[in-house]
Design a protein around this motif. Structure first.
Motif, PDB file in Angstrom:
ATOM      1  N   ALA A  99       0.829  -1.209   0.000  1.00  0.00           N
ATOM      2  CA  ALA A  99       0.000   0.000   0.000  1.00  0.00           C
ATOM      3  C   ALA A  99       0.860   1.254   0.000  1.00  0.00           C
ATOM      4  O   ALA A  99       0.594   2.213  -0.744  1.00  0.00           O
ATOM      5  CB  ALA A  99      -0.933  -0.005   1.211  1.00  0.00           C
ATOM      6  N   ILE A 100       1.889   1.268   0.833  1.00  0.00           N
ATOM      7  CA  ILE A 100       2.766   2.444   0.918  1.00  0.00           C
ATOM      8  C   ILE A 100       3.425   2.713  -0.429  1.00  0.00           C
ATOM      9  O   ILE A 100       3.411   3.839  -0.941  1.00  0.00           O
ATOM     10  CB  ILE A 100       3.837   2.238   2.005  1.00  0.00           C
ATOM     11  N   VAL A 101       4.012   1.673  -1.005  1.00  0.00           N
ATOM     12  CA  VAL A 101       4.683   1.841  -2.295  1.00  0.00           C
ATOM     13  C   VAL A 101       3.668   2.172  -3.384  1.00  0.00           C
ATOM     14  O   VAL A 101       3.903   3.030  -4.246  1.00  0.00           O
ATOM     15  CB  VAL A 101       5.483   0.569  -2.650  1.00  0.00           C
ATOM     16  N   GLY A 102       2.515   1.508  -3.353  1.00  0.00           N
ATOM     17  CA  GLY A 102       1.507   1.746  -4.377  1.00  0.00           C
ATOM     18  C   GLY A 102       1.011   3.179  -4.401  1.00  0.00           C
ATOM     19  O   GLY A 102       0.713   3.718  -5.467  1.00  0.00           O
ATOM     20  N   GLU A 103       0.934   3.811  -3.249  1.00  0.00           N
ATOM     21  CA  GLU A 103       0.447   5.191  -3.186  1.00  0.00           C
ATOM     22  C   GLU A 103       1.528   6.215  -3.485  1.00  0.00           C
ATOM     23  O   GLU A 103       1.222   7.327  -3.932  1.00  0.00           O
ATOM     24  CB  GLU A 103      -0.132   5.479  -1.799  1.00  0.00           C
ATOM     25  N   ARG A 104       2.804   5.878  -3.241  1.00  0.00           N
ATOM     26  CA  ARG A 104       3.852   6.898  -3.276  1.00  0.00           C
ATOM     27  C   ARG A 104       4.902   6.730  -4.379  1.00  0.00           C
ATOM     28  O   ARG A 104       5.564   7.698  -4.749  1.00  0.00           O
ATOM     29  CB  ARG A 104       4.575   6.934  -1.925  1.00  0.00           C
ATOM     30  N   TYR A 105       5.090   5.508  -4.878  1.00  0.00           N
ATOM     31  CA  TYR A 105       6.139   5.309  -5.892  1.00  0.00           C
ATOM     32  C   TYR A 105       5.769   6.076  -7.162  1.00  0.00           C
ATOM     33  O   TYR A 105       4.591   6.169  -7.527  1.00  0.00           O
ATOM     34  CB  TYR A 105       6.307   3.826  -6.196  1.00  0.00           C
ATOM     35  N   CYS A 106       6.775   6.608  -7.855  1.00  0.00           N
ATOM     36  CA  CYS A 106       6.475   7.571  -8.923  1.00  0.00           C
ATOM     37  C   CYS A 106       6.770   7.104 -10.345  1.00  0.00           C
ATOM     38  O   CYS A 106       6.555   7.868 -11.288  1.00  0.00           O
ATOM     39  CB  CYS A 106       7.233   8.878  -8.662  1.00  0.00           C
ATOM     40  N   PHE A 107       7.248   5.867 -10.534  1.00  0.00           N
ATOM     41  CA  PHE A 107       7.635   5.464 -11.890  1.00  0.00           C
ATOM     42  C   PHE A 107       6.871   4.245 -12.415  1.00  0.00           C
ATOM     43  O   PHE A 107       7.365   3.527 -13.285  1.00  0.00           O
ATOM     44  CB  PHE A 107       9.139   5.181 -11.944  1.00  0.00           C
ATOM     45  N   PHE A 108       5.680   4.000 -11.909  1.00  0.00           N
ATOM     46  CA  PHE A 108       4.909   2.863 -12.405  1.00  0.00           C
ATOM     47  C   PHE A 108       4.638   2.985 -13.906  1.00  0.00           C
ATOM     48  O   PHE A 108       4.778   2.018 -14.658  1.00  0.00           O
ATOM     49  CB  PHE A 108       3.573   2.752 -11.659  1.00  0.00           C
ATOM     50  N   ALA A 109       4.203   4.171 -14.350  1.00  0.00           N
ATOM     51  CA  ALA A 109       3.835   4.351 -15.755  1.00  0.00           C
ATOM     52  C   ALA A 109       5.043   4.207 -16.667  1.00  0.00           C
ATOM     53  O   ALA A 109       4.979   3.508 -17.689  1.00  0.00           O
ATOM     54  CB  ALA A 109       3.176   5.723 -15.947  1.00  0.00           C
ATOM     55  N   GLU A 110       6.166   4.863 -16.293  1.00  0.00           N
ATOM     56  CA  GLU A 110       7.364   4.800 -17.141  1.00  0.00           C
ATOM     57  C   GLU A 110       7.868   3.368 -17.312  1.00  0.00           C
ATOM     58  O   GLU A 110       8.408   3.008 -18.363  1.00  0.00           O
ATOM     59  CB  GLU A 110       8.486   5.660 -16.555  1.00  0.00           C
TER      60      GLU A 110
END
Length: 342
Positions: free
Chosen positions: A40-51
């Motif tokens: 949950a923490i990573v899913g809400e805050r990580y910034c490069f999922f799309a790239e």
């Protein structure tokens, strides 16, 4: 902290931290609770999922099938570490009392293109000056040379005055940051300020504005101020070459992105390792800490730097291990040849 962009950067970080204080579900300190808290923490805050084209929810569901009520701490750590490796990001770490995970393939699967012993023995002749973490020397062909292996080494403005004064009469300057894994962003401005005569936008930063993977603020410019001409030694009007390899990461990657925008600078060597995200840290119910990229930092054209910075056109050079062992550094030789022809 005189730099306006640093003040803005701290504001962005504060915004991230404050926005993280919304009501969140309570997770139990058990295998499922700790795993779910991490995702949950990573899913809400990580910034490069799309790239990176990562379907985080699907990936987490797959890894969660490996967790059971009887999963012990060592097994859970391994499962979580392997999950985080899916992000392929050197800024991602999971830290416990017995281990810290680290994604190494951003550099381990690539040529090293550098050997410190070769540099010190065959090019510097074990005879060089050193201060503020920088080794420097005027090479025999009147080319200035600086080796800065870590942005974690603070750069004294006075020390930098001495370095640039001693190298001032060179026909060109080589700044070697190979194997520089990053460090403090403030050291970027200390260096860049000696090579610019006006305020320069080196890139842009964003912060998360919500839990959605595409929820980001508008870009905030990262501005670099020139050092005072009356107080500090500057190196202007001469060619500068920055040497890179795959092990240039994080702040070193950002430095290359900024320097590449300057008209008298060329980047020579290999593509950098990337690391274009400002890290954010949080904690799981069992006390483990997780660190990951939360604020993307782009170049001055607002393009992602997460995957590294290419050398200047025609300046990609590599060094084989055999050549380096024999005392030949092809990247440094290429840079010396470029400056010698000026």
């Amino acid at each position: 902290m005189k730099n306006k962009w640093i003040v803005g950067l701290l504001t962005l970080v504060a915004t991230v931290c404050l926005s993280a204080c919304h009501d969140a579900p309570e997770y139990k300190d058990d295998p499922y609770g700790n795993f779910d808290a991490l995702t949950a923490i990573v899913g809400e805050r990580y910034c490069f999922f799309a790239e990176k084209g990562i379907d985080w929810d699907a990936t987490c569901r797959e890894y969660r099938t490996r967790v059971s009520p009887n999963t012990n701490s060592f097994e859970l750590f391994e499962i979580c570490s392997e999950l985080l490796d899916e992000l392929q990001d050197g800024h991602v770490n999971l830290s416990s009392r017995f281990n810290t995970s680290y994604y190494r393939k951003w550099w381990s699967d690539y040529p090293q293109d550098f050997n410190l012993r070769t540099l010190q023995q065959y090019y510097l002749d074990f005879d060089y000056m050193q201060t503020s973490g920088i080794s420097y020397k005027m090479l025999t062909n009147e080319i200035g040379y600086m080796y800065y292996p870590s942005f974690s080494s603070g750069i004294s403005s006075t020390s930098l005055d001495y370095i640039l004064a001693i190298l001032y009469d060179s026909k060109g300057l080589i700044i070697d940051i190979r194997n520089n894994g990053g460090g403090m962003l403030t050291n970027i401005n200390t260096l860049v300020g000696r090579f610019i005569d006006r305020k320069t936008i080196g890139g842009y930063i964003r912060h998360k504005t919500g839990p959605a993977h595409d929820a980001f603020s508008d870009p905030y410019p990262i501005e670099y101020e020139p050092a005072s001409d009356t107080k500090h030694v500057k190196y202007m009007g001469k060619p500068i070459i920055v040497l890179t390899n795959r092990s240039c990461f994080s702040a070193a990657n950002d430095f290359v992105a900024v320097m590449k925008t300057l008209p008298n600078v060329r980047i020579v060597g290999a593509r950098t390792g990337g690391g274009g995200g400002l890290p954010f840290s949080s904690e799981l119910p069992n006390g483990w800490s997780v660190r990951f990229s939360a604020c993307p930092i782009n170049d001055n054209d607002d393009r992602s730097t997460e995957f590294g910075i290419d050398p200047s056109p025609g300046c990609e050079v590599h060094c084989s291990d055999e050549e380096l062992a024999a005392g030949k550094d092809a990247i440094l030789d290429f840079a010396i040849s470029l400056l010698s022809s000026k």
